[in-house]
Design an enzyme around this catalytic site. Structure first.
Site, mmCIF file in Angstrom:
data_model
loop_
_atom_site.group_PDB
_atom_site.id
_atom_site.type_symbol
_atom_site.label_atom_id
_atom_site.label_comp_id
_atom_site.label_asym_id
_atom_site.label_seq_id
_atom_site.Cartn_x
_atom_site.Cartn_y
_atom_site.Cartn_z
ATOM 1 N N HIS A 92 45.495 34.638 31.239
ATOM 2 C CA HIS A 92 44.991 33.376 31.810
ATOM 3 C C HIS A 92 44.355 32.555 30.688
ATOM 4 O O HIS A 92 43.703 33.107 29.798
ATOM 5 C CB HIS A 92 43.968 33.663 32.912
ATOM 6 N N GLU A 160 50.707 27.249 33.842
ATOM 7 C CA GLU A 160 49.450 26.547 34.126
ATOM 8 C C GLU A 160 49.057 25.693 32.928
ATOM 9 O O GLU A 160 48.457 26.201 31.968
ATOM 10 C CB GLU A 160 48.316 27.560 34.371
HETATM 11 P P1 PGA Z 1 42.301 25.536 39.645
HETATM 12 O O1 PGA Z 1 42.505 26.894 38.795
HETATM 13 O O2 PGA Z 1 43.213 25.642 40.835
HETATM 14 O O3 PGA Z 1 40.849 25.563 40.025
HETATM 15 O O4 PGA Z 1 42.660 24.419 38.750
HETATM 16 C C1 PGA Z 1 43.767 27.472 38.656
HETATM 17 C C2 PGA Z 1 43.714 28.656 37.730
HETATM 18 O O5 PGA Z 1 42.947 28.619 36.754
HETATM 19 O O6 PGA Z 1 44.416 29.654 37.935
#
Ligand code: PGA
Length: 234
Positions: A92, A160
């Protein structure tokens, strides 16, 4: 194919909150999606107690690259398995950026540990705003995916963009589709690619309805039952 909704609770929640959340969630549950809950380690036991149906699956947010031993503060894949975790996030961007956990070898070892204990890794990749501005986003993602070159087992990828996490800024659907297609084209076998970064009840329908998107990874909007359940296709 049913899409996945992965709830990443990050470092939020308490035992009281988890119990109240799960009671309401299971009462109002929907069978349209496969939900995977990734609470903090301290809440795995509370979640495990409630999630005994196949539709609601348990996951973790990180794991050690070691099997066991003198590694203060670490949690091993074997320990996660004991709590019936079937999935675990790896790489992540908050781990990569804040704790500098982006060493390719360590990430590969974490993935191998998970696979050894029959836990499916959800490997997170994403470009920074700088990469996006310089037009190097695709290169960056390809480079991050190097970690998977020796891995032949089933794995899920979560795209992401770092600039979209927790910011309420989201790439448009064409941009998401393009990146998902790019990632899928790097592999011979079909694989699931999730989108994550500021998914909320307003933008989820567009994202989830796309053929290129196999599910979503959700932070903030997964902490309340009403907003989690409002994340659906059109
Ligand atoms: P968020 O986080 O939906 O609060 O933007 C997503 C993540 O970090 O997996």
């Amino acid at each position: 194919m049913q899409k996945l909704i992965v709830a990443n609770w990050k470092m939020y929640g308490s035992k009281t909150m988890a119990e109240a959340f799960l009671k309401t969630f299971l009462y109002s549950k929907t069978d349209t999606y496969n939900y995977i809950f990734c609470p903090p380690f301290t809440l795995l036991a509370s979640f495990e107690k409630f999630l005994n149906s196949q539709k609601y699956i348990l996951g973790a947010q990180n794991c050690s690259s070691f099997e066991n031993g003198a590694f203060t503060g670490d949690i091993s894949a074997e320990m996660l398995k004991e709590f019936n975790c079937s999935y675990c996030l790896i790489g992540h961007s908050e781990r990569r950026q804040i704790y500098h956990e982006d060493d390719e070898k360590i990430l590969t070892t974490k993935i191998q540990q998970l696979l050894k204990h029959q836990i499916t890794p959800i490997f997170c990749v994403g470009e920074s705003l700088e990469d996006k501005k310089q037009g190097t986003a695709f290169q960056k993602i390809k480079h991050q995916l190097n970690v998977l070159k020796e891995i032949n087992n089933e794995i899920i990828i979560a795209y992401e963009p770092i600039w979209a996490i927790g910011t309420n800024k989201v790439p448009n659907i064409q941009e998401i589709n393009e990146m998902h297609q790019f990632i899928k084209n790097l592999y011979l076998k079909p694989l699931k690619v999730l989108y994550g970064g500021s998914v909320n009840p307003q933008n989820a329908a567009d994202i989830l309805t796309s053929d290129q998107v196999d599910g979503i990874l959700v932070g903030r909007a997964s902490l309340e039952v009403a907003s989690l359940l409002a994340l659906k296709e059109r």
